[in-house]
Design a protein around this motif. Sequence first.
Motif, PDB file in Angstrom:
ATOM      1  N   UNK A   1       0.780  -1.205  -0.021  1.00 41.83           N
ATOM      2  CA  UNK A   1      -0.007  -0.089   0.004  1.00 41.83           C
ATOM      3  C   UNK A   1       0.712   1.115  -0.040  1.00 41.83           C
ATOM      4  N   UNK A   2       1.886   1.161   0.641  1.00 42.46           N
ATOM      5  CA  UNK A   2       2.844   2.428   0.845  1.00 42.46           C
ATOM      6  C   UNK A   2       3.319   2.363  -0.506  1.00 42.46           C
ATOM      7  N   UNK A   3       3.885   1.541  -1.014  1.00 43.00           N
ATOM      8  CA  UNK A   3       4.381   1.595  -2.645  1.00 43.00           C
ATOM      9  C   UNK A   3       3.574   1.899  -3.441  1.00 43.00           C
ATOM     10  N   UNK A   4       2.364   1.758  -3.538  1.00 38.37           N
ATOM     11  CA  UNK A   4       1.261   2.605  -4.537  1.00 38.37           C
ATOM     12  C   UNK A   4       1.115   3.837  -4.211  1.00 38.37           C
ATOM     13  N   UNK A   5       1.152   4.173  -3.049  1.00 39.65           N
ATOM     14  CA  UNK A   5       0.855   5.657  -2.813  1.00 39.65           C
ATOM     15  C   UNK A   5       2.105   6.295  -3.351  1.00 39.65           C
ATOM     16  N   UNK A   6       3.225   5.856  -2.689  1.00 40.73           N
ATOM     17  CA  UNK A   6       4.514   6.775  -2.963  1.00 40.73           C
ATOM     18  C   UNK A   6       4.595   6.986  -4.414  1.00 40.73           C
ATOM     19  N   UNK A   7       4.266   5.720  -5.399  1.00 42.62           N
ATOM     20  CA  UNK A   7       4.761   5.758  -6.738  1.00 42.62           C
ATOM     21  C   UNK A   7       3.581   6.141  -7.444  1.00 42.62           C
ATOM     22  N   UNK A   8       2.494   6.614  -6.861  1.00 47.79           N
ATOM     23  CA  UNK A   8       1.343   6.874  -7.744  1.00 47.79           C
ATOM     24  C   UNK A   8       1.917   8.153  -8.948  1.00 47.79           C
ATOM     25  N   UNK A   9       2.637   9.087  -8.511  1.00 51.15           N
ATOM     26  CA  UNK A   9       3.034  10.162  -9.471  1.00 51.15           C
ATOM     27  C   UNK A   9       4.392   9.957  -9.964  1.00 51.15           C
ATOM     28  N   UNK A  10       5.244   9.136  -9.331  1.00 50.97           N
ATOM     29  CA  UNK A  10       6.481   8.834  -9.708  1.00 50.97           C
ATOM     30  C   UNK A  10       6.670   7.378  -9.589  1.00 50.97           C
ATOM     31  N   UNK A  11       6.570   6.550 -10.705  1.00 50.88           N
ATOM     32  CA  UNK A  11       6.724   5.096 -10.628  1.00 50.88           C
ATOM     33  C   UNK A  11       7.975   4.538 -10.285  1.00 50.88           C
ATOM     34  N   UNK A  12       9.139   5.208 -10.426  1.00 50.05           N
ATOM     35  CA  UNK A  12      10.425   5.029  -9.927  1.00 50.05           C
ATOM     36  C   UNK A  12      10.724   4.719  -8.305  1.00 50.05           C
ATOM     37  N   UNK A  13       9.772   5.538  -8.054  1.00 49.95           N
ATOM     38  CA  UNK A  13       9.881   5.456  -6.336  1.00 49.95           C
ATOM     39  C   UNK A  13       9.454   4.317  -5.786  1.00 49.95           C
ATOM     40  N   UNK A  14       8.828   3.329  -6.771  1.00 48.71           N
ATOM     41  CA  UNK A  14       8.583   1.837  -6.175  1.00 48.71           C
ATOM     42  C   UNK A  14       9.847   1.216  -5.854  1.00 48.71           C
ATOM     43  N   UNK A  15      10.923   1.639  -6.715  1.00 46.81           N
ATOM     44  CA  UNK A  15      12.136   0.946  -6.388  1.00 46.81           C
ATOM     45  C   UNK A  15      13.019   1.504  -5.450  1.00 46.81           C
ATOM     46  N   UNK A  16      12.636   2.891  -4.980  1.00 45.26           N
ATOM     47  CA  UNK A  16      13.118   3.531  -3.599  1.00 45.26           C
ATOM     48  C   UNK A  16      12.442   2.513  -2.635  1.00 45.26           C
TER      49      UNK A  16
ATOM     50  N   UNK B   1       6.442  -4.220  -4.332  1.00 48.90           N
ATOM     51  CA  UNK B   1       7.304  -3.444  -5.379  1.00 48.90           C
ATOM     52  C   UNK B   1       7.810  -4.162  -6.719  1.00 48.90           C
ATOM     53  N   UNK B   2       8.477  -5.251  -6.391  1.00 50.48           N
ATOM     54  CA  UNK B   2       9.088  -5.963  -7.366  1.00 50.48           C
ATOM     55  C   UNK B   2       7.864  -6.578  -8.343  1.00 50.48           C
ATOM     56  N   UNK B   3       6.685  -7.159  -7.626  1.00 50.32           N
ATOM     57  CA  UNK B   3       5.858  -7.882  -8.512  1.00 50.32           C
ATOM     58  C   UNK B   3       5.179  -6.758  -9.275  1.00 50.32           C
ATOM     59  N   UNK B   4       4.968  -5.409  -8.747  1.00 56.52           N
ATOM     60  CA  UNK B   4       4.330  -4.318  -9.749  1.00 56.52           C
ATOM     61  C   UNK B   4       5.385  -3.939 -10.841  1.00 56.52           C
ATOM     62  N   UNK B   5       6.607  -3.956 -10.458  1.00 55.66           N
ATOM     63  CA  UNK B   5       7.653  -3.690 -11.363  1.00 55.66           C
ATOM     64  C   UNK B   5       7.581  -4.776 -12.602  1.00 55.66           C
ATOM     65  N   UNK B   6       7.580  -5.888 -12.292  1.00 57.43           N
ATOM     66  CA  UNK B   6       7.460  -7.109 -13.357  1.00 57.43           C
ATOM     67  C   UNK B   6       6.110  -6.850 -14.166  1.00 57.43           C
ATOM     68  N   UNK B   7       5.191  -6.468 -13.582  1.00 60.88           N
ATOM     69  CA  UNK B   7       3.896  -6.425 -14.168  1.00 60.88           C
ATOM     70  C   UNK B   7       3.950  -5.017 -15.168  1.00 60.88           C
ATOM     71  N   UNK B   8       4.479  -4.143 -14.677  1.00 58.19           N
ATOM     72  CA  UNK B   8       5.003  -2.814 -15.413  1.00 58.19           C
ATOM     73  C   UNK B   8       5.775  -3.060 -16.609  1.00 58.19           C
ATOM     74  N   UNK B   9       6.858  -3.991 -16.475  1.00 58.92           N
ATOM     75  CA  UNK B   9       7.590  -4.251 -17.667  1.00 58.92           C
ATOM     76  C   UNK B   9       7.400  -5.371 -18.709  1.00 58.92           C
ATOM     77  N   UNK B  10       6.236  -6.069 -18.593  1.00 55.42           N
ATOM     78  CA  UNK B  10       5.709  -7.271 -19.333  1.00 55.42           C
ATOM     79  C   UNK B  10       4.453  -7.002 -19.665  1.00 55.42           C
ATOM     80  N   UNK B  11       4.172  -7.844 -20.749  1.00 47.16           N
ATOM     81  CA  UNK B  11       2.666  -7.632 -21.387  1.00 47.16           C
ATOM     82  C   UNK B  11       1.908  -8.558 -20.640  1.00 47.16           C
TER      83      UNK B  11
END
Length: 423
Positions: free
Chosen positions: A274-289, A331-341
Motif C-alpha cells: 500500500x505504501x508503495x502504490x501511494x508513493x509511486x502514484x505520481x513517480x513510478x520509479x519511487x517503487x524501487x526506492x 514493489x518487485x511484482x508491480x515492476x515485473x507487471x509494468x515491464x511485461x505484457x
Amino acid sequence: MFPWVVFALTFGLLLSDYMSRQVLSAVFPFLKEEWGLTDTQLGSLTSIVALAVGVLAVPLSLVGDRWGRVRAIVVMAVVWSLATLGCALAAGYGHLLAARLMIGVGEAAYGSVGLAVVLAVFSARRRASLTGAFMAAGSFGSVLGVALGGLLAVQFGWRWAFAVMGVFGLVLAGLYWVLINERKLAAHRVDDAPGTGPALAARHRRAKLSTLFSTPAVIFAYVGGGLQLFIAGSLFAWLPSYFNRAHDMAPDKAAKVAALFILIMGAGMIVCGMITDRVGRSRPISKWTTAIVFATVTFVFLGAAFAVEPGGAQMLLLAIGCFFAAGTTGPTGAMVARLTHESIRATAFGTLTLFNNVLGLAAGPVITGVLADRLGLATAMRYVPLAAVAAVVLLFLGRRAYPASIRRLELAETTGATDGGPA
C-alpha cells in the motif's frame, strides 16, 4: 463484486498452498525425534518444495497462459492437496521427500498464474497493493500451517497435521471450479490504462517470450526480489525450531510464537504494498526506492535481533525486521507487471517465482540447515540477514536502469517489436 470473488478464492488457495508447504516446520521436532533426521535433512524437506516450484514455475506458467488459467489453477490445487495427504502416509524420509516434491510440482505455477488472474480484473493503479496482499497469503497460510499443524501434531500426531491441510485444499479447489471460469474472467478483464501499461505489444497481440528479459530493470527486479526472499524462506522454515532451541519453548508453543511473527511478516507485505502504490502514484520509479528501504530496514533490525541474547529486546527487534522482511514483494511484482505484457504475465510472474524460490525460498532453508548442523541454529540465523545487502545492491541498480528500460519499451512499441512470431 466478481473481481473480489476472484481475489478471495485465489487468495484462499494460496493460503492452502502455504499451509501445505509450511506445516512441515511445525512437525520438525517430531520428525527429528521419531526418525532421527539431521537439520540438513529437515531443511531439504522444505527446500525440495521451493526448488521444484522454482524449476517448474516458468514452463507451467506458460502452460497456464496457453491452456487456460482457471483450469490450470484447479489442477494444481488438486495435485498439491493429494500430495499433502501423501505426506500423512509417509513411512520414512524417502517417502516424505517424494511427497514433498509432488507438493512442489502442484504449487509450481500457482502464485504466478493466480496473481495474473487477480491483476487482470483490477486496475493497474492497485498493482503493488494487490500483489502485496495476494502474496501475503503465503505468510498467513504459513501462520495457519505452523500454528494449526503444531496443535494437531501435539493432540493427534504429526500425520493428522498433513491430512487436514490436504482436505482443506481439495474443498477450495472444488469451490474455484464451480464459481470461476474463463468466460467470466474475460468479461471482467481490465486493460492496462494508456500510459501505464507495458509498451511491449499491441493490445490484442501476444508478446514474445524473449520480452521477459528484454530490459535490465526487469532482470534486477527478478534477482533482487529473489535474494530478499532468502530471509523469508529461512524464517518460515526455522523460526519454530529457533524458539524451541534458543528459547527452550515446547514444540507447540514455539509453533504458535513463530506463527505470530510470520503473521507480522504477512501484515508487512500488505502495508508495504500500500505504501508503495501511494508513493509511486505520481513517480513510478519511487517503487524501487521503497523496495530498497524495506530491504535495508530488514537487514538492520534482523541483524540486531539475532546478535543479541534471547529476551524481550530480541523479540521487539525481530518483530520489526519480520514486518519488512518480505516487503519487497509488492514493489518487485508491480515492476515485473509494468515491464511485461498481460498476454504473458503469468509466465512473467512464473519467472519471478523461479528467482524467488531458487534464490530465496529454496536456498534459505537448506543453507541455514547446513550452517545449523555445523555452527548451531542460533549462530546460523545470524547470517540470514546478510542476504538483504545483496538485494539492496541489485534493487539500486534496477532503479538506475529503470528510466532507460522504459524508453526501450516505448521504442519497442513504435517499431512493432512483438509483430509476428510465436510467443
